[in-house]
Design a protein around this motif. Structure first.
Motif, PDB file in Angstrom:
ATOM      1  N   TYR A   9       0.734  -1.106  -0.034  1.00  7.60           N
ATOM      2  CA  TYR A   9       0.129  -0.024   0.167  1.00  7.60           C
ATOM      3  C   TYR A   9       0.987   1.224  -0.040  1.00  7.60           C
ATOM      4  CZ  TYR A   9      -3.758  -3.428   1.171  1.00  7.60           C
ATOM      5  OH  TYR A   9      -4.547  -4.148   1.182  1.00  7.60           O
ATOM      6  N   GLU A  24      -9.097  -1.525   0.416  1.00  8.41           N
ATOM      7  CA  GLU A  24      -8.939  -2.410   1.459  1.00  8.41           C
ATOM      8  C   GLU A  24      -9.821  -2.250   2.495  1.00  8.41           C
ATOM      9  OE1 GLU A  24      -7.955  -5.786   3.554  1.00  8.41           O
ATOM     10  OE2 GLU A  24      -8.147  -5.476   1.596  1.00  8.41           O
ATOM     11  N   GLY A  25      -9.664  -0.897   2.982  1.00  7.05           N
ATOM     12  CA  GLY A  25     -10.554  -0.499   4.320  1.00  7.05           C
ATOM     13  C   GLY A  25     -12.121  -0.590   3.781  1.00  7.05           C
ATOM     14  N   ARG A  27     -13.348  -2.968   1.753  1.00  7.20           N
ATOM     15  CA  ARG A  27     -13.456  -4.469   1.766  1.00  7.20           C
ATOM     16  C   ARG A  27     -13.554  -4.961   3.126  1.00  7.20           C
ATOM     17  NH1 ARG A  27     -11.331  -8.903   3.053  1.00  7.20           N
ATOM     18  NH2 ARG A  27      -9.461  -7.947   3.947  1.00  7.20           N
ATOM     19  N   GLN A  28     -12.968  -4.288   4.050  1.00 11.16           N
ATOM     20  CA  GLN A  28     -12.865  -4.837   5.480  1.00 11.16           C
ATOM     21  C   GLN A  28     -14.316  -4.515   6.168  1.00 11.16           C
ATOM     22  OE1 GLN A  28      -9.402  -4.212   7.778  1.00 11.16           O
ATOM     23  NE2 GLN A  28      -7.972  -4.772   6.151  1.00 11.16           N
ATOM     24  N   SER A  29     -14.540  -3.137   5.930  1.00 10.31           N
ATOM     25  CA  SER A  29     -15.973  -2.514   6.371  1.00 10.31           C
ATOM     26  C   SER A  29     -17.284  -3.399   5.672  1.00 10.31           C
ATOM     27  CB  SER A  29     -16.089  -1.106   6.045  1.00 10.31           C
ATOM     28  OG  SER A  29     -14.989  -0.513   6.503  1.00 10.31           O
ATOM     29  N   VAL A  31     -17.301  -6.659   4.658  1.00  2.49           N
ATOM     30  CA  VAL A  31     -17.312  -7.722   5.231  1.00  2.49           C
ATOM     31  C   VAL A  31     -17.710  -7.707   6.486  1.00  2.49           C
ATOM     32  CG1 VAL A  31     -15.835  -9.752   5.715  1.00  2.49           C
ATOM     33  CG2 VAL A  31     -15.443  -8.787   3.608  1.00  2.49           C
ATOM     34  N   GLY A  32     -17.367  -6.833   7.591  1.00  2.27           N
ATOM     35  CA  GLY A  32     -17.513  -6.818   9.036  1.00  2.27           C
ATOM     36  C   GLY A  32     -19.079  -6.249   8.772  1.00  2.27           C
ATOM     37  N   ARG A  33     -19.597  -5.749   8.033  1.00  3.78           N
ATOM     38  CA  ARG A  33     -21.162  -5.427   8.062  1.00  3.78           C
ATOM     39  C   ARG A  33     -21.943  -6.237   7.568  1.00  3.78           C
ATOM     40  NH1 ARG A  33     -24.882  -2.700  10.897  1.00  3.78           N
ATOM     41  NH2 ARG A  33     -26.042  -1.531   9.708  1.00  3.78           N
ATOM     42  N   CYS A  50     -17.179  -4.793  -6.947  1.00  6.91           N
ATOM     43  CA  CYS A  50     -16.798  -3.633  -6.499  1.00  6.91           C
ATOM     44  C   CYS A  50     -16.724  -2.296  -7.506  1.00  6.91           C
ATOM     45  CB  CYS A  50     -15.385  -3.804  -5.741  1.00  6.91           C
ATOM     46  SG  CYS A  50     -14.952  -2.270  -4.978  1.00  6.91           S
ATOM     47  N   CYS A  66     -15.380   5.587   8.147  1.00  9.17           N
ATOM     48  CA  CYS A  66     -15.606   4.791   7.391  1.00  9.17           C
ATOM     49  C   CYS A  66     -17.165   4.250   7.759  1.00  9.17           C
ATOM     50  CB  CYS A  66     -15.035   3.822   7.069  1.00  9.17           C
ATOM     51  SG  CYS A  66     -15.213   2.678   5.562  1.00  9.17           S
TER      52      CYS A  66
END
Length: 103
Positions: A9, A24-25, A27-29, A31-33, A50, A66
């Protein structure tokens, strides 16, 4: 605080938060949500699609916020809308589709 030692990065010095780091942030958000067995999405989710829009640069040393909201779910897939804000202004947004890993 953003760790700028990650070689993928931060492959050179930046005066702004780089786009791949933001994605990437997102993507993580997403998946978390929307992942991990929530709604109709499987416990282990893959990103199937995406779309992103970047409107402004993010600055280092200032809070980046985010948000993520599930906007649709059907057939084992979940769509999540994600936004990145700084100083109360939207910097970027994304629509991420999650689903089961392909066989």
């Amino acid at each position: 605080m953003i760790d700028t030692s990650h070689p993928s990065y931060f492959d050179h010095a930046y005066d702004h938060v780089p786009g791949p780091f933001i994605v990437e942030g997102f993507r993580q958000s997403a998946v978390g949500r929307g992942g991990a067995g929530r709604g109709s999405c499987p416990r282990v989710a893959a990103v199937l699609g995406c779309t992103t829009t970047f409107g402004s640069f993010g600055e280092f040393g200032a809070l980046l916020e985010c948000s993520a909201e599930v906007t649709g779910a059907a057939g084992g897939r979940v769509t999540v809308a994600v936004e990145l804000h700084q100083y109360g202004k939207r910097l970027a947004s994304a629509g991420i589709e999650l689903g089961p890993y392909p066989a």
